[in-house]
Design an enzyme around this catalytic site. Structure first.
Site, mmCIF file in Angstrom:
data_model
loop_
_atom_site.group_PDB
_atom_site.id
_atom_site.type_symbol
_atom_site.label_atom_id
_atom_site.label_comp_id
_atom_site.label_asym_id
_atom_site.label_seq_id
_atom_site.Cartn_x
_atom_site.Cartn_y
_atom_site.Cartn_z
ATOM 1 N N ASP A 47 0.835 -1.204 0.000
ATOM 2 C CA ASP A 47 0.000 0.000 0.000
ATOM 3 C C ASP A 47 0.868 1.252 0.000
ATOM 4 O OD1 ASP A 47 -2.227 1.901 1.034
ATOM 5 O OD2 ASP A 47 -3.264 -0.017 0.874
ATOM 6 N N HIS A 103 -3.343 5.834 3.928
ATOM 7 C CA HIS A 103 -4.162 4.703 3.461
ATOM 8 C C HIS A 103 -3.647 3.351 3.982
ATOM 9 C CE1 HIS A 103 -5.913 2.052 0.254
ATOM 10 N NE2 HIS A 103 -6.913 2.908 0.338
ATOM 11 N N ASN A 195 -13.915 0.478 -6.478
ATOM 12 C CA ASN A 195 -14.964 1.415 -6.062
ATOM 13 C C ASN A 195 -15.664 2.048 -7.256
ATOM 14 O OD1 ASN A 195 -14.037 0.848 -3.503
ATOM 15 N ND2 ASN A 195 -12.751 2.670 -3.397
ATOM 16 N N SER A 262 -11.226 -0.759 -0.232
ATOM 17 C CA SER A 262 -9.929 -0.735 0.460
ATOM 18 C C SER A 262 -10.073 -1.065 1.935
ATOM 19 C CB SER A 262 -9.299 0.657 0.372
ATOM 20 O OG SER A 262 -8.729 0.880 -0.886
#
Ligand code: CA
Length: 409
Positions: A47, A103, A195, A262
């Site tokens: 990530d 994130h 998404n 996520s």
């Protein structure tokens, strides 16, 4: 260019315990009566990095002991990477996977924020080791090359699970091959479905849609069990659902409530960590099957994800199928019928069909496919008492439940 999943922090409501409300959760509380995890299980979070100084994450960071206790500037463990203490940074090509975005730290908290320390939140696995592998930059983008290096590093280091809350870009044989190498090393690969509120069966999202059987692709649901409005799905290419709306977790700027597939993906990684803690010898194939086969049935994701349900830490640990709700028509005896109009049909025509199941107390009408010309043609559903119980128009694909009637016809 491989883009980080879009996220949204417009959701303001936060819950202090970090768990979703109203029972639509991964059953972590019940699972913790069986196990809270193990220091032996390593999850690579691929990530934006991980802020390993966050109080809730620091105790559960994986550390490369040889590098931690070794000499700066020397590849003490001889793995080809110098000073890789907490993981690697393939965005800046150094060995410090510090999170300069947030994130990756948010995902890490969901997997394994430490428990019983009286601060912050608790991850699905209270005890686990998180390896930080950064290839997404401070702006959230990353390169294909960085993604492949990240996966290969995690494979080389022998992690148990790779958690992948990212996606984008087209099909890449090289990226797919790196996931195959992970599979051959027995490593589970969780991946966000995306998404884009799209059907991944029709429009693939990578890496989630690669046809490699260590991948668990994850859609997001909200705390009421509805498929999240942003979530991509796929009856064959998305495997499970997990909570992904208003998820409270750790970031370098404190706790934040974020939404996205996520946020759903690390829930599945955390559940995998608990199963691995409880059954250290389980194979990757069995672990993947376990996660998929013990989901809690959820009508909102039927026909949207292959398992038709929400991942459950408790049922995964118990290796049990969750109980079926007797009031849920999905479990009822199925009687197949096909109806269609004559072609062509006249204007203002009416056509009537009678569906009858002798001996039934209730009938539910479920469509695998429903197709009419929207707003020109409508179908009314009339029960045995002559009451109109529902009307539909337009096109609907996959498992739409129209109504349940008490009358047997
Ligand atoms: Ca090294």
């Amino acid at each position: 260019r491989v883009d980080r999943r879009q996220r949204s922090d417009v959701y303001k409501r936060q819950r202090p315990d970090g768990l979703n409300s109203s029972g639509v959760d991964v059953d972590a509380l019940k699972a913790w009566e069986i196990t809270t995890g193990s220091d032996e299980v390593v999850i690579a979070v691929i990530d934006t990095g991980v802020d390993y100084t966050i109080d809730d994450l620091a105790p559960n960071m994986w550390t490369n002991e040889a590098e931690l206790n070794g000499e700066a500037g020397v590849d003490d463990d001889g793995n080809g990477f110098v000073d890789d203490i907490y993981g690697m940074d393939f965005a800046n090509n150094d060995s410090d996977p510090m999170d300069d975005h947030g994130h990756g730290s948010h995902c890490s908290g969901t997997i394994g924020a430490s428990g019983n320390n009286g601060i912050g939140i608790v991850g699905v696995a209270q005890n686990v080791k998180i390896m930080g592998i950064k290839f997404l930059t401070a702006r959230g983008g990353g390169s294909l090359e960085g993604a492949i290096k990240s996966i290969d590093y995690a494979t080389q280091m022998g992690v148990d699970v790779m958690s992948n809350s990212w996606g984008g870009g087209g099909f890449s044989e090289e990226l797919k091959n790196s996931i195959i190498r992970a599979k051959e090393a027995g490593i589970l690969f969780t991946a966000a479905a995306g998404n884009s509120r799209q059907n991944n069966d029709a429009r693939p999202t990578y890496p989630a849609t690669y046809d490699v059987d260590n991948i668990v692709a994850v859609a997001a649901v909200d705390s009421r069990g509805q498929l999240a409005s942003f979530s991509s799905y796929g009856a064959t290419t998305v495997d499970v659902a997990a909570p992904g709306v208003n998820v409270l977790s750790t970031t370098p700027d404190g706790l934040k409530s974020w939404s996205g597939t996520s946020m759903a993906t690390p829930h599945v990684s955390g559940v995998a960590a608990l199963v691995l803690a409880n059954e250290p010898e389980i194979s990757m194939e069995d672990l993947r099957d376990r996660l998929i086969n013990t989901t809690k049935p959820l009508s909102s994701v039927r026909g949207k994800v292959a398992s038709g349900g929400l991942v459950s830490a408790y049922y995964a640990l118990m290796n049990e199928q969750p109980p079926v709700d007797p009031d849920d028509p999905w479990g009822w005896e199925k009687v197949a019928e096909q109806v269609s109009t004559d072609h062509p049909y006249a204007n203002d025509a009416n056509q009537e069909w009678t569906l009858s199941v002798p001996g039934a107390n209730q009938i539910a009408v479920v469509f695998s496919r429903f197709e009419t010309e929207r707003s020109y043609d409508t179908v009314d559903f009339i029960d045995a008492n002559g009451t109109v119980v529902g009307t539909m128009s337009g096109s609907h694909d996959g498992g739409c439940l129209l109504y349940t009637s008490d009358a047997a016809t």
